[in-house]
Structures are given as structure tokens and as C-alpha cells.
Design an enzyme around this catalytic site. Structure first.
Site, PDB file in Angstrom:
ATOM      1  N   HIS A   1      21.577 -22.637  49.998  1.00  0.00           N
ATOM      2  CA  HIS A   1      22.978 -23.046  49.992  1.00  0.00           C
ATOM      3  C   HIS A   1      22.974 -24.551  50.238  1.00  0.00           C
ATOM      4  CE1 HIS A   1      24.135 -18.671  51.014  1.00  0.00           C
ATOM      5  NE2 HIS A   1      24.324 -18.913  49.727  1.00  0.00           N
TER       6      HIS A   1
ATOM      7  N   GLU B   1      23.831 -26.206  53.547  1.00  0.00           N
ATOM      8  CA  GLU B   1      23.141 -25.739  54.755  1.00  0.00           C
ATOM      9  C   GLU B   1      21.776 -26.422  54.773  1.00  0.00           C
ATOM     10  OE1 GLU B   1      23.325 -21.419  54.594  1.00  0.00           O
ATOM     11  OE2 GLU B   1      25.454 -21.511  54.081  1.00  0.00           O
TER      12      GLU B   1
ATOM     13  N   HIS C   1      18.820 -21.010  56.236  1.00  0.00           N
ATOM     14  CA  HIS C   1      20.268 -21.237  56.077  1.00  0.00           C
ATOM     15  C   HIS C   1      20.839 -21.810  57.367  1.00  0.00           C
ATOM     16  CE1 HIS C   1      20.825 -18.712  52.340  1.00  0.00           C
ATOM     17  NE2 HIS C   1      19.595 -18.403  52.704  1.00  0.00           N
TER      18      HIS C   1
ATOM     19  N   GLU D   1      18.900 -18.060  59.946  1.00  0.00           N
ATOM     20  CA  GLU D   1      20.107 -18.857  60.174  1.00  0.00           C
ATOM     21  C   GLU D   1      19.775 -19.791  61.322  1.00  0.00           C
ATOM     22  OE1 GLU D   1      22.934 -18.751  58.495  1.00  0.00           O
ATOM     23  OE2 GLU D   1      22.553 -17.003  57.234  1.00  0.00           O
TER      24      GLU D   1
HETATM   25 ZN    ZN Z   1      23.445 -19.693  53.557  1.00  0.00          ZN
END
Ligand code: ZN
Length: 465
Positions: A86, A89, A217, A311
Site C-alpha cells: 500500500h 504505508e 503495512h 502491521e
Molecule cells: Zn496495508
């Protein structure tokens, strides 16, 4: 002139010795760090670009660390990190640039841990899978929002864009058809929707026999493991894969080695419900929210590669000043996770004449629980295979068309920073009236399939998608 030459020489020398600086790197600066890493450590790195371009004509660049860069060494497992899928990110992108510099500098300094890791593992690092999205997010300056730059230039969310193999696997489960990771043939089903970045990455993961991976991410702080897509279609529902134990171990390894992921910490404002530390800093993907077409599940269901999704924090595009702290929080976790490439069992599958058998299926039964782990991996071109497993006793079976299956009982005791338990297989050819010619025919089929995996033939098929 003499002093001018000296000044020029000193400037060049200074540039060459310049230490890595923490700040956000745009596309050009990112490639410069990668080129400098290769120049600094030419004997253990190879910089390469996936064939193809993004819509804005950027390339997906990868640096490989190996004592034999540019090659797959038979028996040596392949690992990958993918950042910035992404585009907005961005922590992973900067961490991976720092990581490659750190590995190179520590290898040069003779650091025993890093030296051993690189001797035992082939490590591929892609700092950015979505360089176009990064530019869109960066262009906003200080007024960044939650979504701009997340998707690629065509507004495709890359982590929803992979072929949805979960649906096929769940349907096979419902019909009690044994799940096999041979599903890439079905990729053609929804091909016209694939973004160029997705195609390039599919092509890449089909060609290199990756064993373990993580993609990075931002938006929360948790290690997320398969499945990402729920079995029933529910929006939140724990959906275990056949390798739930192993995936939990992999996610826990990252979370426990991270400075704060598994420890009490404030939740993220944007997502509101961050209690993940109460479950050790990990979550099953579909238990958090179900995602179809994600890269993580695709890796697991279409190849031998186990992938988790990291994450790395609440803020998607942190300030430059936050980056050194991010590195300190993550560096131990990033190294410990790479070492997990060596858990479980590995070896070679050969015929009785010591010729490699590629595409042999390796199936596993957990002797302690009595349960079959309903997910096979397959041997690759030189007959080499890797089967990630947590500690325990397993019956490991190798089987291939035209050969007798062979089972060995294997005691897996994973030791920190040691290679996986070795278990080789020799498969006798199945008796047949016309054994000679049949045997040759099988070998020819195997060779064709093996070549297909590693050379341009497969690439061509993907280009046609
Ligand atoms: Zn992401």
C-alpha cells in the site's frame, strides 16, 4: 590540479563511505541505496528488477543476499520481505532499506550471526511493491490522509487483487477433495483484473522457490497470519489454515521480538479496537476482518511459501524523525523472523539412481495429535524441499507419479539459528512391465515441469494473462 584531484578523490571517497541516513527515500533515492548496497557488498548481493513496469513506468527493484547471488543454490531456502504494497504505508520501505545496509555492513565487519544467516539463506528484499502509490501519498506533503496513495495508479488495491484461491480451496474442503497447492493453473480465471504490480509479483513468486515471507503495512501494530479470507463469507471469523500452529509460531516470533507489539500499548485511534497485545500481538487475518484476493493467502495456496502480514504501527507515513526509533523497535524481529526459514524439515527427493525428482509432494502427519496437516509442499528443480514445522514428531511422506511413496518419521526440534532437520528421500520406481520406457517418460515430464518453474516459459504464460 593536484590538489583539485585530491579534493575530488576525497569527495568521492566520502560519498562511498557515507553512512545510511534515516529519512523517507523517494524512488530515485531508494534505488541509490540499493545500488550502493550492491557496490559495498558485491560478493553477497545482486540487485535485480522484475520484468515489467508500473503504470507510471517505475520498476519493482529487489536486492538478493546470498553467498551465490543471482542463483538458487540447491538445498538453500529462499526468503523474502516485501514493503510498501500500500503506497501510503511506508515504514516497511524505510526499514528494508536500513536492513539491507545493516546486513551488508555487518557482513563486512565479520558479524557471526549475519554471516551465518547469509551463508545459510538466500534473502530477497523488495522495499516497495507500489512505488507509484508512494509518490501519490508523498505529493500530499504534510496533509496526508488515510487513503491517498494506498492503491496503485489505476486505483487498484494490490492487497485485494490476487487470484482468490481461498474460494477454490474451501470448495474442495467441502467436497473432501484433498487440498493441493497446484492451483496456479487456475490463475487464468480472473486474469484481466490483475494490476501490473500484481502480475510482476505473481511471476516472481512462481519462479523463485520461496519458503518464507512477510509483507509490511501500517495502520495498526500486529502480526497477521492466514487465512485472511473467511471460510463462510463472514466479515470477522477465525479461519484457520492447515498450518495454524506454524503460522501462529511465525507471527509470535515477530511480535515477541518487536519492542512493543506483544506488550501493553495504546491502541490506534483510527482503528479504535487495538487489543491485539492481549493476544500476544498477533491475529488471524479473517478474525480481524476478512480479505479476499490478498497476497498472503495467495502465497500459501499457490506456492510453497508461507507469508504473514506485518502491521508496523498506527501512523501510515510517519515523520522522518520517527524512523530511527522504528528501526530500533523492529530490527531484532526482522532478523529473528528471517531465521524462521530454517524451522521444520528439509532435504532432497531423489530416484534410486540419485536423479532429482522435482514436483514430488511432501505430505505431513502430526504423530502426536494424529492429525494430517492437509497442505502439501512440493520439491523444486533439484529435488530440494523445505517443510516449515513447529517442534513435534511427524510422519513425512514423499510421493511422485510413477514412484513408490516413502514415509519417514521425523523428530523436529527447532534450535535457534540452526538449519532445519534433514530428511532425504529415495523413491523407488513403481514396478511395471515396461519399466524402462515408462521410467524415462516420467523423467522427461518431470524435467519439463521443473524447467517451467525456473525459466522464461512460465513468464511467457504470465505475460499473456
Ligand atoms: Zn496495508
Amino acid at each position: 590540479m593536484g590538489s583539485l584531484a585530491a579534493i575530488v578523490f576525497a569527495t568521492v571517497l566520502l560519498a562511498a563511505c557515507q553512512a545510511f541516513e534515516f529519512h523517507h527515500h523517494d524512488y530515485k533515492q531508494m534505488l541509490e541505496v540499493m545500488k550502493k548496497t550492491q557496490a559495498d557488498c558485491p560478493s553477497i548481493t545482486k540487485l535485480y528488477y522484475l520484468p515489467g513496469r508500473t503504470t507510471e513506468q517505475r520498476q519493482l527493484a529487489v536486492i538478493q543476499f546470498s553467498t551465490n547471488p543471482g542463483k538458487h543454490d540447491p538445498g538453500k531456502p529462499e526468503f523474502k520481505y516485501v514493503g510498501n504494497m500500500h503506497g501510503n504505508e511506508v515504514t516497511g520501505r524505510e526499514l528494508l532499506l536500513k536492513l539491507m545496509d545493516d546486513m551488508c555492513q555487518r557482513y563486512k565487519a565479520g558479524d557471526p550471526m549475519v554471516t551465518k544467516l547469509i551463508q545459510m539463506t538466500s534473502i530477497h528484499i523488495m522495499p516497495s511493491m507500489n512505488p507509484d502509490g508512494w509518490e501519490a501519498a508523498n505529493d500530499l506533503g504534510p496533509n496526508k490522509d488515510w487513503l491517498t496513495g494506498r492503491a496503485n495508479n489505476q486505483d487498484i488495491d494490490l492487497n485485494r487483487n490476487f487470484p482468490d484461491y481461498n474460494r477454490i480451496v474451501y470448495s474442495r474442503e467441502a467436497h473432501h477433495i484433498k487440498s493441493m497447492n497446484d492451483l496456479w493453473h487456475h490463475t487464468i480465471a480472473n486474469n484481466d483484473k490483475l494490476a501490473p504490480e500484481t502480475k510482476m509479483v505473481i511471476n516472481w513468486i512462481m519462479q523463485i522457490p520461496f519458503v518464507l515471507s512477510a509483507n509490511m503495512h501500517n495502520g495498526d501494530l500486529v502480526a497477521n497470519y492466514p487465512y485472511d479470507e473467511s471460510r463462510t463469507g463472514a466479515s470477522r471469523e477465525y479461519t484457520s489454515s492447515p498450518d495454524d500452529d506454524t503460522f501462529r509460531h511465525l507471527a509470535e516470533t515477530y511480535a515477541d521480538s518487536h519492542a512493543t507489539m506483544s506488550k501493553p500499548h495504546a491502541g490506534c485511534e483510527a482503528t479504535g479496537d487495538d487489543d491485539f497485545y492481549k493476544q500476544g500481538g498477533i491475529t488471524n487475518g479473517a478474525a480481524w476482518y476478512s480479505v479476499a484476493g490478498g497476497m498472503q493467502d495467495f502465497n500459501y495456496l499457490s506456492t510453497n511459501c508461507f507469508e504473514i502480514t506485518l502491521e508496523l504501527g498506527c501512523i501510515k507515513f510517519p515523520e522522518n524523525s520517527a524512523l530511527p526509533g522504528e528501526w530500533n523497535d523492529n530490527k531484532k524481529a526482522m532478523y529473528n523472523y528471517m531465521w524462521q526459514t530454517h524451522i521444520g524439515v528439509k532435504g532432497f527427493v531423489m530416484d534410486s539412481n540419485n536423479n532429482p525428482i522435482s514436483h514430488a509432494f511432501i505430505s505431513v502427519k502430526n504423530v502426536t495429535s494424529g492429525k494430517e496437516v492437509r497442505h502439501n509442499v512440493s520439491s523444486v528443480h533439484d529435488g530440494d524441499y523445505w517443510r516449515l514445522l513447529t517442534d513435534g514428531t511427524y510422519d513425512v511422506t514423499a510421493s511422485a507419479p510413477g514412484f513408490e511413496s516413502v514415509t519417514h518419521r521425523v523428530e523436529v526440534v527447532n534450535q535457534p539459528m540452526q538449519g532445519a532437520v534433514v530428511q532425504n528421500f529415495t523413491l523407488p520406481a513403481k514396478p511395471s512391465k515396461d519399466q524402462g520406457s515408462k521410467y524415462d517418460a516420467i523423467n522427461q515430464i518431470m524435467d519439463v515441469d521443473g524447467d517451467k518453474m525456473m525459466d522464461g516459459k512460465y513468464r511467457q504464460e504470465m505475460e499473456e494473462l
